[in-house]
Design a protein around this motif. Structure first.
Motif, PDB file in Angstrom:
ATOM      1  N   UNK A  51       1.083  -1.473   0.563  1.00 44.39           N
ATOM      2  CA  UNK A  51      -0.318   0.021   0.233  1.00 44.39           C
ATOM      3  C   UNK A  51       0.759   0.787  -0.256  1.00 44.39           C
ATOM      4  N   UNK A  52       1.293   1.324   1.013  1.00 37.03           N
ATOM      5  CA  UNK A  52       2.071   2.149   0.697  1.00 37.03           C
ATOM      6  C   UNK A  52       3.568   2.804  -0.349  1.00 37.03           C
ATOM      7  N   UNK A  53       3.957   2.249  -1.068  1.00 34.34           N
ATOM      8  CA  UNK A  53       4.524   1.206  -2.537  1.00 34.34           C
ATOM      9  C   UNK A  53       3.653   2.252  -3.165  1.00 34.34           C
ATOM     10  N   UNK A  54       2.681   1.832  -3.450  1.00 35.75           N
ATOM     11  CA  UNK A  54       2.060   1.952  -4.000  1.00 35.75           C
ATOM     12  C   UNK A  54       1.042   3.503  -3.985  1.00 35.75           C
ATOM     13  N   UNK A  55       1.407   3.877  -3.158  1.00 32.46           N
ATOM     14  CA  UNK A  55       0.652   5.516  -2.571  1.00 32.46           C
ATOM     15  C   UNK A  55      -0.651   5.505  -2.232  1.00 32.46           C
ATOM     16  N   UNK A  56      -1.354   4.408  -1.556  1.00 37.39           N
ATOM     17  CA  UNK A  56      -2.526   4.294  -0.742  1.00 37.39           C
ATOM     18  C   UNK A  56      -2.933   4.235   0.484  1.00 37.39           C
ATOM     19  N   UNK A  57      -3.248   5.130   1.286  1.00 38.45           N
ATOM     20  CA  UNK A  57      -3.928   4.607   2.608  1.00 38.45           C
ATOM     21  C   UNK A  57      -4.928   3.827   3.130  1.00 38.45           C
ATOM     22  N   UNK A  58      -6.128   3.449   2.126  1.00 41.37           N
ATOM     23  CA  UNK A  58      -6.618   2.391   2.218  1.00 41.37           C
ATOM     24  C   UNK A  58      -6.670   1.305   1.516  1.00 41.37           C
ATOM     25  N   UNK A  59      -6.817  -0.247   2.414  1.00 44.80           N
ATOM     26  CA  UNK A  59      -6.827  -1.232   1.518  1.00 44.80           C
ATOM     27  C   UNK A  59      -8.102  -1.444   0.543  1.00 44.80           C
ATOM     28  N   UNK A  60      -8.989  -1.017   1.602  1.00 47.29           N
ATOM     29  CA  UNK A  60     -10.277  -1.074  -0.067  1.00 47.29           C
ATOM     30  C   UNK A  60      -9.949  -0.147  -1.190  1.00 47.29           C
ATOM     31  N   UNK A  61      -8.931   1.066  -1.016  1.00 49.99           N
ATOM     32  CA  UNK A  61      -8.111   1.918  -2.141  1.00 49.99           C
ATOM     33  C   UNK A  61      -7.225   0.442  -3.238  1.00 49.99           C
TER      34      UNK A  61
END
Length: 280
Positions: A51-61
């Protein structure tokens, strides 16, 4: 607040119970792996880096991104993160005694193929190779060894053939001398599989749940499928066992993990030793 709406774990990342349930369904559909309820924290720990490497804060995203592109490269990282890869040289050593005896009983004109179908970082495949080389003259000309896994990262490590020296401390001195190179300088504390042994093994990514397996494992004489089925549901186990049965030549050998028993599948395999079976 109901558990289904609560943040289970997360800190700065939003990880909900419905995210965990969704991940369970996705990895089951992708790889046949069954994650039980106790794996919530493991899932968070292994996927949070993605998630951090792909720039997401939310798992759902992050999961939405995967769902939008079934062939996206990120699926490989997702699968790699959630697969378990425990391995070691000559684990369940009795299997390699059986393998050596079986190889030595082959007629001099017989060639065969041995498949390590959940090879992880390669220790099992190289243990097979070392056993074959010590059991047979001209083994590299007679025995073909295929090592596969669904996890591309561990396969890359297997191809390198480099391990901490602590992993080989219990091996016989003759094996260390014949099959390993000792690291020096910046590689002190490591060992490397002899290059000719690495070249002997063919590595391939294979998902055991895929409907078709590549031709290189279409007809094999022995399969090591150890501590794999325990991660599958019973229905998936049966499908995989039927395909393993189909891949084996008549009287082919199947080596299973110590926690796996084929009592419900005796129509496919006959036990001939401790977690060793022969094709019916």
């Amino acid at each position: 607040m109901p558990q289904s709406e609560a943040t289970v774990i997360g800190g700065e990342l939003d990880y909900q119970e419905h995210d965990f349930q969704r991940i369970r369904a996705m990895i089951f559909a992708r790889a046949g792996i069954h994650l039980h309820d106790g794996k919530r924290a493991m899932v968070f720990n292994r996927l949070s880096k993605r998630l951090r490497l792909t720039g997401h804060r939310r798992f759902c995203d992050y999961l939405d991104q995967l769902d939008r592109a079934a062939t996206a490269p990120e699926w490989e990282f997702f699968t790699n993160a959630l697969t378990t890869n425990l391995s070691g040289f000559f684990r369940e050593a009795h299997h390699f005694d059986v393998l050596a005896q079986w190889l030595q009983a082959l007629s001099p004109q017989t060639n065969c193929t041995i498949w390590s179908c959940a090879a992880a970082s390669g220790e099992e495949a190289y243990s097979i190779a070392m056993t074959a080389d010590s059991a047979l003259p001209n083994a590299t000309q007679r025995i073909r060894i295929v090592a596969s896994d669904i996890n591309t990262q561990t396969l890359a490590r297997a191809r390198e053939g480099i391990y901490p020296a602590s992993k080989v401390q219990s091996l016989e001195p003759e094996f260390l001398k014949n099959y390993f190179q000792k690291g020096t300088g910046v590689h002190t504390g490591q060992v490397r599989i002899q290059p000719w042994l690495v070249d002997w093994v063919t590595f391939a990514q294979i998902n055991l749940q895929e409907p078709r397996w590549p031709s290189q494992v279409a007809q094999v004489d022995a399969i090591f499928c150890r501590n794999v089925l325990i991660y599958f549901q019973e229905s998936t186990q049966r499908l995989v066992l039927e395909k393993l049965h189909q891949a084996l030549t008549p009287a082919g050998h199947l080596f299973m993990g110590h926690a796996e028993h084929l009592g419900k599948h005796e129509d496919l395999f006959t036990p001939i030793g401790k977690t060793v079976y022969v094709k019916r």
